[in-house]
Scaffold this active site. Structure first.
Site, PDB file in Angstrom:
ATOM      1  NE  ARG A 145     -20.203 -18.278  23.859  1.00  9.37           N
ATOM      2  CZ  ARG A 145     -19.514 -17.991  24.962  1.00  9.37           C
ATOM      3  NH1 ARG A 145     -19.417 -16.734  25.370  1.00  9.37           N
ATOM      4  NH2 ARG A 145     -18.933 -18.944  25.673  1.00  9.37           N
ATOM      5  NE  ARG A 188     -16.891 -18.812  20.380  1.00 14.50           N
ATOM      6  CZ  ARG A 188     -16.600 -18.410  21.623  1.00 14.50           C
ATOM      7  NH1 ARG A 188     -16.314 -17.127  21.855  1.00 14.50           N
ATOM      8  NH2 ARG A 188     -16.571 -19.269  22.629  1.00 14.50           N
TER       9      ARG A 188
END
Length: 442
Positions: free
Chosen positions: A230, A387
């Protein structure tokens, strides 16, 4: 019905419960159906499970009359109900306490980013109900609010706001017993549907983005993609979080130890989380440093070997000095910068995209992530979408759901699956293999 007379008042069995009443001590009367005056009866405001409880209520009433403190039972009942209603907090008051004290099933507080999101929903979307005592919010009120919201908000935002309202009132009902029932019950209202279809970046697009980024930020792109970290986890990585060793063949291996994250918030948005490990970062106003978003967020992630030369180059040229040095520090440091460097600001990474005049010449040059994705022709790509790209690539290489959950730092398979995307080429490859299977069987 079984009626039992006493010296004062009467008790009556009504099925499995008991009622109790007595004549009005003031001698008041009322007109019956046939027009005759009949003494007023004072009834207990509720039924009793046993005869003894009903008789005990009559004894208490008789004592009130004898002491001169008697008032009609129905008036006392209404006064108590009004007092109880006024004691119930408003939705806004309860939400403020709920955000500070809410804990997950693991006992962890809400992450600051989650608190920030919830406060935004409360102030921007739940505000029509914020000043209402929770005991006065009915199903009709909830439905009216939801339908009004439907006309001016995207479905995902509406679902998030509905789910927050449901969780608040469910806690008030089942945990704090402030309301009798949860009125937030609209079938299907909490279902969230992705409004944006994420298209994973191709390898060529990733290369173009990396090339267009400032040198000190280039490593962020492949780390976010291939290691699926993240943004806050990446910006809090320090030299001590990297481990290097060798396998049995003497080949170098690298590992990222993810133990913390950083978030940015205004002073009013910073929740009271410091007792649970969150701390205000001294290097930048509005920064909070603490554990990752979920328990599964604390993980060790292997770095793909092809990235190791770039990692070593970055450590040499751009990371802050010392074992506590940030991998991606702010470009400008000063004498007040603490050990390890100052965190990179959100805006300094994102930058801006180039804007053009009507004749096609440059009006204002761009830089950073927004400019890099424009150069790559992927202005639809969010940084968080990297991601998705990394999870899709890992899935195509045979990563299991458990392995994807580990790399992504997710606690449920459903969340990991959200980050997997099939591409057209991959779908065609699957179709080709299915065709070979069918041809071989015939």
């Amino acid at each position: 019905m079984t009626k039992t007379r006493r010296g004062f008042g009467s008790v009556v069995k009504e099925g499995k419960v008991w009622a109790a009443f007595y004549r009005d001590p003031l001698g008041r009367t009322r007109l019956s159906r046939n027009g005759n005056e009949t003494p007023v009866r004072c009834y207990a405001p509720n039924r009793f499970q046993t005869k003894q409880d009903a008789e005990a209520w009559l004894v208490d009433e008789q004592r009130l009359i004898s002491s001169g403190n008697w008032t009609p039972p129905d008036e006392r009942h209404r006064a108590r109900a009004a007092a109880a209603k006024s004691a119930v907090p408003t939705l806004g008051e309860y939400a403020a306490t709920w955000l500070r004290t809410r804990r997950s099933s693991k006992g962890r507080p809400l992450a600051p980013s989650t608190v920030k999101k919830y406060r935004g929903l409360l102030s921007n979307h739940l505000n029509p109900l914020s000043d209402r005592p929770m005991s006065t919010i009915s199903r009709a009120d909830v439905r009216e609010w939801y339908e009004a919201m439907a006309s001016k908000n995207i479905p995902t935002t509406r679902a998030h706001a509905y789910n927050l309202l449901h969780d608040l009132l469910e806690s008030a009902h089942s945990e704090d017993e402030l309301i009798d029932a949860n009125p937030v019950k609209i079938r299907g209202a909490g279902q969230r549907h992705r409004t944006k279809k994420v298209v994973p970046a191709t390898l060529n697009e990733l290369a173009a983005i990396v090339e267009a980024m400032p040198k000190r930020h280039q490593l962020l792109i492949p780390l976010a993609t291939w290691s699926t970290l993240r943004s806050g986890e990446l910006r809090e990585l320090r030299r001590a979080d990297l481990e290097f060793d060798q396998n049995d063949n003497g080949e170098e291996r690298g590992t990222l130890r993810v133990r913390r994250g950083v978030v940015e918030a205004t002073e009013s948005e910073i929740p009271d989380l410091f007792e649970s490990g969150w701390q205000i970062c001294p290097c930048r106003k509005g920064c909070l440093v603490g554990p990752p978003k979920t328990d599964a967020g604390e993980r060790d992630v292997a770095i793909p070997p092809f990235l190791l030369p770039a990692v070593h180059d970055h450590l040499r040229d751009h990371a802050a000095s010392g074992p506590n040095g940030l991998l991606f520090p702010a470009a400008r440091q000063d004498e007040n910068t603490p050990d390890g460097g100052k965190h990179m600001a959100h805006g300094s990474f994102y930058g801006r995209a180039t804007t053009f005049k009507e004749d096609g010449s440059v009006l204002r040059a761009g830089w950073g992530w927004l400019e890099a994705r424009r150069v790559a022709g992927r202005e639809d790509l969010d940084f968080h979408d990297l991601r998705h790209t990394g999870a899709s690539l890992a899935g195509q290489q045979g990563a299991s759901i458990a392995e994807l959950m580990h790399r992504l730092g997710h606690t449920t398979p459903a969340m990991a699956m959200l980050y997997q995307h099939s591409t057209r080429d991959r779908d065609r490859e699957i179709a080709r293999r299915l065709s070979n299977l069918a041809e071989g069987s015939t």
